[in-house]
Structures are given as C-alpha cells and as structure tokens.
Design a protein around this motif. Sequence first.
Motif, PDB file in Angstrom:
ATOM      1  N   ILE A   3      26.015  -2.994 -52.734  1.00 22.76           N
ATOM      2  CA  ILE A   3      24.408  -3.271 -52.600  1.00 22.76           C
ATOM      3  C   ILE A   3      23.648  -1.888 -52.360  1.00 22.76           C
ATOM      4  O   ILE A   3      22.593  -2.096 -52.469  1.00 22.76           O
ATOM      5  CB  ILE A   3      24.473  -4.252 -51.213  1.00 22.76           C
ATOM      6  CG1 ILE A   3      23.031  -4.725 -51.253  1.00 22.76           C
ATOM      7  CG2 ILE A   3      24.893  -3.727 -49.889  1.00 22.76           C
ATOM      8  CD1 ILE A   3      22.922  -6.029 -50.441  1.00 22.76           C
ATOM      9  N   PRO A  14      18.718  -2.161 -48.574  1.00 18.77           N
ATOM     10  CA  PRO A  14      19.838  -3.106 -48.702  1.00 18.77           C
ATOM     11  C   PRO A  14      19.318  -4.645 -48.164  1.00 18.77           C
ATOM     12  O   PRO A  14      19.672  -5.459 -48.528  1.00 18.77           O
ATOM     13  CB  PRO A  14      20.849  -2.509 -48.186  1.00 18.77           C
ATOM     14  CG  PRO A  14      20.804  -1.041 -48.663  1.00 18.77           C
ATOM     15  CD  PRO A  14      19.166  -0.760 -48.203  1.00 18.77           C
ATOM     16  N   LEU A  17      17.465  -6.678 -50.516  1.00 23.39           N
ATOM     17  CA  LEU A  17      18.222  -7.339 -51.169  1.00 23.39           C
ATOM     18  C   LEU A  17      18.888  -8.459 -50.683  1.00 23.39           C
ATOM     19  O   LEU A  17      19.168  -9.565 -50.971  1.00 23.39           O
ATOM     20  CB  LEU A  17      19.308  -6.328 -51.892  1.00 23.39           C
ATOM     21  CG  LEU A  17      19.042  -5.634 -53.031  1.00 23.39           C
ATOM     22  CD1 LEU A  17      20.024  -4.853 -53.539  1.00 23.39           C
ATOM     23  CD2 LEU A  17      18.633  -6.741 -54.169  1.00 23.39           C
ATOM     24  N   ARG A  18      19.497  -8.169 -49.383  1.00 23.21           N
ATOM     25  CA  ARG A  18      19.852  -9.418 -48.468  1.00 23.21           C
ATOM     26  C   ARG A  18      18.978 -10.631 -48.027  1.00 23.21           C
ATOM     27  O   ARG A  18      19.421 -11.802 -48.212  1.00 23.21           O
ATOM     28  CB  ARG A  18      20.682  -8.937 -47.214  1.00 23.21           C
ATOM     29  CG  ARG A  18      21.897  -7.996 -47.500  1.00 23.21           C
ATOM     30  CD  ARG A  18      22.674  -7.664 -45.932  1.00 23.21           C
ATOM     31  NE  ARG A  18      23.684  -6.857 -46.199  1.00 23.21           N
ATOM     32  CZ  ARG A  18      23.307  -5.346 -46.145  1.00 23.21           C
ATOM     33  NH1 ARG A  18      22.035  -4.831 -45.893  1.00 23.21           N
ATOM     34  NH2 ARG A  18      24.309  -4.269 -46.284  1.00 23.21           N
ATOM     35  N   GLU A  21      18.787 -12.525 -51.332  1.00 23.52           N
ATOM     36  CA  GLU A  21      20.005 -13.225 -51.329  1.00 23.52           C
ATOM     37  C   GLU A  21      19.882 -14.293 -50.491  1.00 23.52           C
ATOM     38  O   GLU A  21      20.156 -15.531 -50.967  1.00 23.52           O
ATOM     39  CB  GLU A  21      21.273 -12.517 -51.069  1.00 23.52           C
ATOM     40  CG  GLU A  21      22.525 -13.362 -51.188  1.00 23.52           C
ATOM     41  CD  GLU A  21      23.541 -12.631 -50.797  1.00 23.52           C
ATOM     42  OE1 GLU A  21      24.780 -12.786 -51.131  1.00 23.52           O
ATOM     43  OE2 GLU A  21      23.516 -11.564 -50.061  1.00 23.52           O
ATOM     44  N   ARG A  36      29.345  -8.565 -52.344  1.00 23.01           N
ATOM     45  CA  ARG A  36      28.553  -8.751 -53.398  1.00 23.01           C
ATOM     46  C   ARG A  36      28.642  -7.624 -54.467  1.00 23.01           C
ATOM     47  O   ARG A  36      28.462  -6.485 -53.884  1.00 23.01           O
ATOM     48  CB  ARG A  36      27.092  -8.962 -53.072  1.00 23.01           C
ATOM     49  CG  ARG A  36      26.053  -9.069 -54.278  1.00 23.01           C
ATOM     50  CD  ARG A  36      24.708  -9.473 -53.974  1.00 23.01           C
ATOM     51  NE  ARG A  36      24.465 -11.055 -53.814  1.00 23.01           N
ATOM     52  CZ  ARG A  36      24.427 -11.961 -54.585  1.00 23.01           C
ATOM     53  NH1 ARG A  36      24.640 -11.554 -55.771  1.00 23.01           N
ATOM     54  NH2 ARG A  36      24.419 -12.993 -54.372  1.00 23.01           N
TER      55      ARG A  36
END
Length: 112
Positions: A3, A14, A17-18, A21, A36
């Motif tokens: 990530i 990051p 991105l989480r 998600e 991931r």
Amino acid sequence: MRITEAAKRLGMSPRMLRYREALGLLPPVREQGAHRRFGPEELAAVAQGVELEKRFDVSPAELAFALRVLSEPAVAAAVRDLGVRIGRIQVPRRALDFEKEKALRLLRPSGR
C-alpha cells in the motif's frame, strides 16, 4: 506492491487508499496474509476513480454511493422516487398513457 508504494505512485497517502477501500472503491484483492497487494489493474482502477471524482466534482463517498445505486435495485428505486418527488427526475410515461393520449387526440374535433 504494498500500500505504501501504491499510494506513492498514485500521489496520495496510504490512509486515503484505506479510506477508498472502506468505501468499496478498490477491487477486492488481498494476499494470504490479509495484506492488500496492488498491481497494474488495481492502480488503474484507483486512478480511474480519482479521474471520475475530478471530472464530475464528486467526493470518494459520493462515487461509492453512485456505484451502490447502480448495483442495488432497491437503492436505485428509492433514489429515483426521491428524484421524482423533488422534481429532478420526470416520471416515465407508461405505454398505456401514451395510447390514451393518442386516442384522445384522435377524438378531438379537427381545427383545435
């Protein structure tokens, strides 16, 4: 790639991105250790989402909701009902209504 590297390539953190998600905006791909992994397809999907957000001036949460509307018929129906109620969406004409209007036009005296 992990990530941190994916986030760097995408120009985001990051944490972002989480968040994406959690909203369901990433393809569901994980390796066995529950980490991931990002490959070209995952990076392309995230980049496409970011591009759509910019083009249509929406947030990641709004994009996620739009995907939910497209994939869940009950949600789509509820949103459509609200759109009709507030006048943002027209009620679709039914075939029977069209035929009724056509018959009434034919029955009207000419010259009107």
